[in-house]
Motif scaffolding. Sequence first.
Motif, PDB file in Angstrom:
ATOM      1  N   ALA A 334       0.841  -1.175  -0.095  1.00 20.99           N
ATOM      2  CA  ALA A 334       0.082  -0.129   0.069  1.00 20.99           C
ATOM      3  C   ALA A 334       1.090   1.381   0.198  1.00 20.99           C
ATOM      4  O   ALA A 334       0.769   2.101  -0.667  1.00 20.99           O
ATOM      5  CB  ALA A 334      -0.871   0.090   1.336  1.00 20.99           C
ATOM      6  N   HIS A 335       1.869   1.125   0.677  1.00 19.38           N
ATOM      7  CA  HIS A 335       2.951   2.327   0.958  1.00 19.38           C
ATOM      8  C   HIS A 335       3.601   2.467  -0.467  1.00 19.38           C
ATOM      9  O   HIS A 335       3.516   3.825  -0.956  1.00 19.38           O
ATOM     10  CB  HIS A 335       3.649   2.284   1.918  1.00 19.38           C
ATOM     11  CG  HIS A 335       4.516   3.526   2.193  1.00 19.38           C
ATOM     12  ND1 HIS A 335       4.081   4.619   2.197  1.00 19.38           N
ATOM     13  CD2 HIS A 335       5.870   3.583   2.282  1.00 19.38           C
ATOM     14  CE1 HIS A 335       5.169   5.597   2.255  1.00 19.38           C
ATOM     15  NE2 HIS A 335       6.237   4.996   2.396  1.00 19.38           N
ATOM     16  N   VAL A 336       4.098   1.611  -0.982  1.00 12.96           N
ATOM     17  CA  VAL A 336       4.762   1.531  -2.274  1.00 12.96           C
ATOM     18  C   VAL A 336       3.654   2.310  -3.301  1.00 12.96           C
ATOM     19  O   VAL A 336       4.015   3.342  -4.120  1.00 12.96           O
ATOM     20  CB  VAL A 336       5.415   0.546  -2.839  1.00 12.96           C
ATOM     21  CG1 VAL A 336       5.966   0.749  -4.265  1.00 12.96           C
ATOM     22  CG2 VAL A 336       6.542   0.102  -1.917  1.00 12.96           C
ATOM     23  N   ALA A 337       2.540   1.635  -3.389  1.00 10.20           N
ATOM     24  CA  ALA A 337       1.508   2.279  -4.434  1.00 10.20           C
ATOM     25  C   ALA A 337       1.150   3.602  -4.222  1.00 10.20           C
ATOM     26  O   ALA A 337       1.130   4.531  -5.115  1.00 10.20           O
ATOM     27  CB  ALA A 337       0.231   1.310  -4.101  1.00 10.20           C
ATOM     28  N   PRO A 380       8.214  -5.818  17.222  1.00  9.88           N
ATOM     29  CA  PRO A 380       7.822  -4.419  17.133  1.00  9.88           C
ATOM     30  C   PRO A 380       8.517  -3.311  16.250  1.00  9.88           C
ATOM     31  O   PRO A 380       8.099  -2.390  16.077  1.00  9.88           O
ATOM     32  CB  PRO A 380       8.025  -4.070  18.513  1.00  9.88           C
ATOM     33  CG  PRO A 380       9.442  -4.778  18.729  1.00  9.88           C
ATOM     34  CD  PRO A 380       9.301  -5.954  18.210  1.00  9.88           C
ATOM     35  N   GLY A 381       9.159  -4.095  15.256  1.00  7.72           N
ATOM     36  CA  GLY A 381      10.358  -3.291  14.545  1.00  7.72           C
ATOM     37  C   GLY A 381       9.819  -2.738  13.216  1.00  7.72           C
ATOM     38  O   GLY A 381       8.613  -2.695  12.939  1.00  7.72           O
ATOM     39  N   LEU A 382      10.482  -1.746  12.391  1.00 13.63           N
ATOM     40  CA  LEU A 382      10.211  -1.240  11.263  1.00 13.63           C
ATOM     41  C   LEU A 382      10.052  -2.189  10.153  1.00 13.63           C
ATOM     42  O   LEU A 382       8.988  -2.044   9.235  1.00 13.63           O
ATOM     43  CB  LEU A 382      11.565  -0.200  11.042  1.00 13.63           C
ATOM     44  CG  LEU A 382      11.399   0.471   9.559  1.00 13.63           C
ATOM     45  CD1 LEU A 382      10.090   1.412   9.718  1.00 13.63           C
ATOM     46  CD2 LEU A 382      12.406   1.312   9.266  1.00 13.63           C
ATOM     47  N   LEU A 383      11.024  -2.996   9.659  1.00 13.37           N
ATOM     48  CA  LEU A 383      10.935  -3.677   8.621  1.00 13.37           C
ATOM     49  C   LEU A 383       9.777  -4.846   8.187  1.00 13.37           C
ATOM     50  O   LEU A 383       9.301  -4.943   7.425  1.00 13.37           O
ATOM     51  CB  LEU A 383      12.164  -4.157   8.023  1.00 13.37           C
ATOM     52  CG  LEU A 383      12.735  -4.391   6.732  1.00 13.37           C
ATOM     53  CD1 LEU A 383      12.431  -2.910   6.105  1.00 13.37           C
ATOM     54  CD2 LEU A 383      14.189  -4.723   6.484  1.00 13.37           C
ATOM     55  N   ASP A 384       9.904  -5.704   9.353  1.00 11.79           N
ATOM     56  CA  ASP A 384       8.813  -6.748   9.400  1.00 11.79           C
ATOM     57  C   ASP A 384       7.692  -6.397  10.358  1.00 11.79           C
ATOM     58  O   ASP A 384       6.649  -7.479  10.321  1.00 11.79           O
ATOM     59  CB  ASP A 384       9.504  -8.032   9.558  1.00 11.79           C
ATOM     60  CG  ASP A 384      10.342  -8.271   8.387  1.00 11.79           C
ATOM     61  OD1 ASP A 384      10.195  -8.170   7.465  1.00 11.79           O
ATOM     62  OD2 ASP A 384      11.598  -8.859   8.665  1.00 11.79           O
ATOM     63  N   GLY A 385       7.835  -5.619  11.289  1.00  7.64           N
ATOM     64  CA  GLY A 385       7.031  -5.620  12.569  1.00  7.64           C
ATOM     65  C   GLY A 385       6.064  -4.493  12.489  1.00  7.64           C
ATOM     66  O   GLY A 385       5.633  -3.815  11.474  1.00  7.64           O
ATOM     67  N   ALA A 386       5.533  -4.090  13.623  1.00  7.11           N
ATOM     68  CA  ALA A 386       4.381  -3.357  14.116  1.00  7.11           C
ATOM     69  C   ALA A 386       4.881  -1.883  13.662  1.00  7.11           C
ATOM     70  O   ALA A 386       3.854  -1.190  13.084  1.00  7.11           O
ATOM     71  CB  ALA A 386       4.048  -3.515  15.660  1.00  7.11           C
ATOM     72  N   ALA A 387       5.731  -1.426  14.014  1.00  5.64           N
ATOM     73  CA  ALA A 387       6.202   0.144  13.802  1.00  5.64           C
ATOM     74  C   ALA A 387       6.090   0.352  12.129  1.00  5.64           C
ATOM     75  O   ALA A 387       5.674   1.437  11.675  1.00  5.64           O
ATOM     76  CB  ALA A 387       7.586   0.527  14.059  1.00  5.64           C
ATOM     77  N   GLY A 388       6.569  -0.550  11.572  1.00  2.80           N
ATOM     78  CA  GLY A 388       6.624  -0.330   9.904  1.00  2.80           C
ATOM     79  C   GLY A 388       5.192  -0.436   9.471  1.00  2.80           C
ATOM     80  O   GLY A 388       4.760   0.407   8.591  1.00  2.80           O
ATOM     81  N   ILE A 389       4.392  -1.253  10.116  1.00  2.71           N
ATOM     82  CA  ILE A 389       2.923  -1.293   9.698  1.00  2.71           C
ATOM     83  C   ILE A 389       2.222  -0.132   9.785  1.00  2.71           C
ATOM     84  O   ILE A 389       1.523   0.421   9.081  1.00  2.71           O
ATOM     85  CB  ILE A 389       2.225  -2.663  10.326  1.00  2.71           C
ATOM     86  CG1 ILE A 389       2.934  -4.083   9.671  1.00  2.71           C
ATOM     87  CG2 ILE A 389       0.765  -2.503  10.117  1.00  2.71           C
ATOM     88  CD1 ILE A 389       2.530  -5.047  10.474  1.00  2.71           C
ATOM     89  N   ALA A 390       2.643   0.477  11.029  1.00  3.84           N
ATOM     90  CA  ALA A 390       1.857   1.608  11.434  1.00  3.84           C
ATOM     91  C   ALA A 390       2.062   2.842  10.827  1.00  3.84           C
ATOM     92  O   ALA A 390       1.091   3.645  10.316  1.00  3.84           O
ATOM     93  CB  ALA A 390       2.311   1.856  13.124  1.00  3.84           C
ATOM     94  N   LEU A 391       3.459   2.785  10.359  1.00  8.23           N
ATOM     95  CA  LEU A 391       3.919   3.930   9.454  1.00  8.23           C
ATOM     96  C   LEU A 391       3.389   3.812   8.049  1.00  8.23           C
ATOM     97  O   LEU A 391       3.055   4.932   7.451  1.00  8.23           O
ATOM     98  CB  LEU A 391       5.577   3.870   9.283  1.00  8.23           C
ATOM     99  CG  LEU A 391       6.101   4.568  10.622  1.00  8.23           C
ATOM    100  CD1 LEU A 391       7.592   4.303  10.711  1.00  8.23           C
ATOM    101  CD2 LEU A 391       6.206   6.174  10.411  1.00  8.23           C
ATOM    102  N   ALA A 392       3.485   2.685   7.568  1.00  9.16           N
ATOM    103  CA  ALA A 392       2.737   2.592   6.287  1.00  9.16           C
ATOM    104  C   ALA A 392       1.451   2.773   5.984  1.00  9.16           C
ATOM    105  O   ALA A 392       1.001   3.305   5.205  1.00  9.16           O
ATOM    106  CB  ALA A 392       3.193   1.142   5.866  1.00  9.16           C
ATOM    107  N   VAL A 393       0.587   2.156   6.895  1.00  5.42           N
ATOM    108  CA  VAL A 393      -0.872   2.469   6.678  1.00  5.42           C
ATOM    109  C   VAL A 393      -1.203   3.829   7.046  1.00  5.42           C
ATOM    110  O   VAL A 393      -2.152   4.471   6.243  1.00  5.42           O
ATOM    111  CB  VAL A 393      -1.744   1.396   7.779  1.00  5.42           C
ATOM    112  CG1 VAL A 393      -1.568  -0.019   7.395  1.00  5.42           C
ATOM    113  CG2 VAL A 393      -1.424   1.893   9.172  1.00  5.42           C
ATOM    114  N   LEU A 394      -0.300   4.612   7.872  1.00  3.23           N
ATOM    115  CA  LEU A 394      -0.660   6.004   8.085  1.00  3.23           C
ATOM    116  C   LEU A 394      -0.331   6.778   6.575  1.00  3.23           C
ATOM    117  O   LEU A 394      -1.188   7.741   6.397  1.00  3.23           O
ATOM    118  CB  LEU A 394       0.056   6.412   9.343  1.00  3.23           C
ATOM    119  CG  LEU A 394      -0.024   7.934   9.689  1.00  3.23           C
ATOM    120  CD1 LEU A 394      -1.630   8.092  10.150  1.00  3.23           C
ATOM    121  CD2 LEU A 394       0.907   8.316  10.909  1.00  3.23           C
ATOM    122  N   ALA A 395       0.770   6.317   6.165  1.00  3.35           N
ATOM    123  CA  ALA A 395       1.033   7.220   5.061  1.00  3.35           C
ATOM    124  C   ALA A 395       0.247   6.973   3.870  1.00  3.35           C
ATOM    125  O   ALA A 395      -0.098   7.915   3.093  1.00  3.35           O
ATOM    126  CB  ALA A 395       2.406   6.853   4.751  1.00  3.35           C
TER     127      ALA A 395
END
Length: 413
Positions: A334-337, A380-395
């Motif tokens: 979704a974020h790349v799109a 909880p991390g950026l690349l595979d985890g929760a923080a990255g999901i939160a950033l990507a769906v927000l953006a």
Amino acid sequence: MITTPAALSTAIADALADPETSPVTFEDRQHLAYGLPGIALLHIERAAAGLAPWSRARDWLAAATRQPVTSGPDSHPFYGAPALAHAVACAADHQPREYERALSKLDEQVVRDVRRRLSAAYRRLDAEQLPEFAEFDVIRGLSGYGSYLLRRQPAGPALRDVLDYCVRLTEPLIDRGETLPGWWVSTSPTGRPGARFSGGHANHGMSHGVGGLLALLALAARRGTLVKGQHDAMRTILAWLDRWQEPPGRRAWPYWVTRAELRADGLTPSAPRRPSWCYGTAGLARAQQLAALALDDPTRQVDAEETLAAALTDPAQLKATTDSGLCHGFAGLAHVASRVAGDAHPSTTAQLRAVIPPLLNAVCQPGTNPVSAVSVKGDPGLLDGAAGIALAVLASSAPAPPRTAWDACLLIA
């Protein structure tokens, strides 16, 4: 209960509010992909967007520097001082006085690392040996360092030297009497020897292959930083990708090409693969769109955008996507799109925007509790985890691009 992207992002951020209760292991503490700098990016972006207080971002950055930070040969763009530098730079764009001195020291360390790595790379090139991933890729190599320099020192000599190296890397090498592209590595995709990869391979990924190289060259060109041969280097990579694009009905590229496939001038048949950022059509389509924009090639631009839209509506490719993460999951798609749509040709913009809501629905799971939709404790991390999901769906659900350059480390913006 409907889990919206905003609700999911907020729930994850709240669950990761306190670094003292973080599930990050000591070994991963300095890692951008899994550790404290990557989680800090979530709180920095939310603070910059006015969605949360800056105190959370400060707490996570403070926690990231509580122990000595690794620098020099044991660090790389996703680990140690360079990883911390990326997070601090995102904060400093909005809080310059608070981070100016620390960021200046980190910038100096990054340039020293780049100089050391370039010296080693040119010794290898002059010896006409094949490279390793860690020399040039986005995660551990000079493409990753280039993404940081493009933000911090876009007119500086260090970035120009990295771009010169990238141009040189597109020149062919002779190995065992065969002509290979300069980015051909001698190992398997894991970095270790393997029977299938006895002659090495050409990696196409954004994370470890020529996709990241192309994206860096294109982003630098679009921002006005050019070196001799940069446009030709992009064309060389694009011609290679054109050669290996799979049949038009698949609208995809292989993750890599082996020596046997190169000799046969044909790919080994395979099942559809997931169209992720790290490997596959999503990352490569973005890299090619950026290159087309840099080269003023609207035909190639539209083709890259249509290829992405086709991949993200292809049931076979989506079926191969099995998680929600930023690296190779639905949130990342979704974020790349959304990044591609933001730069898209008018003829494809609506088509690209239309693929984003179904991808977000796959992450947000309407009808579920946002707190339980993603396992914060599991990763909880950026690349595979929760923080990255939160950033990507927000953006990808917002009407405007991210307020910080948190995704610059992925070389998609």
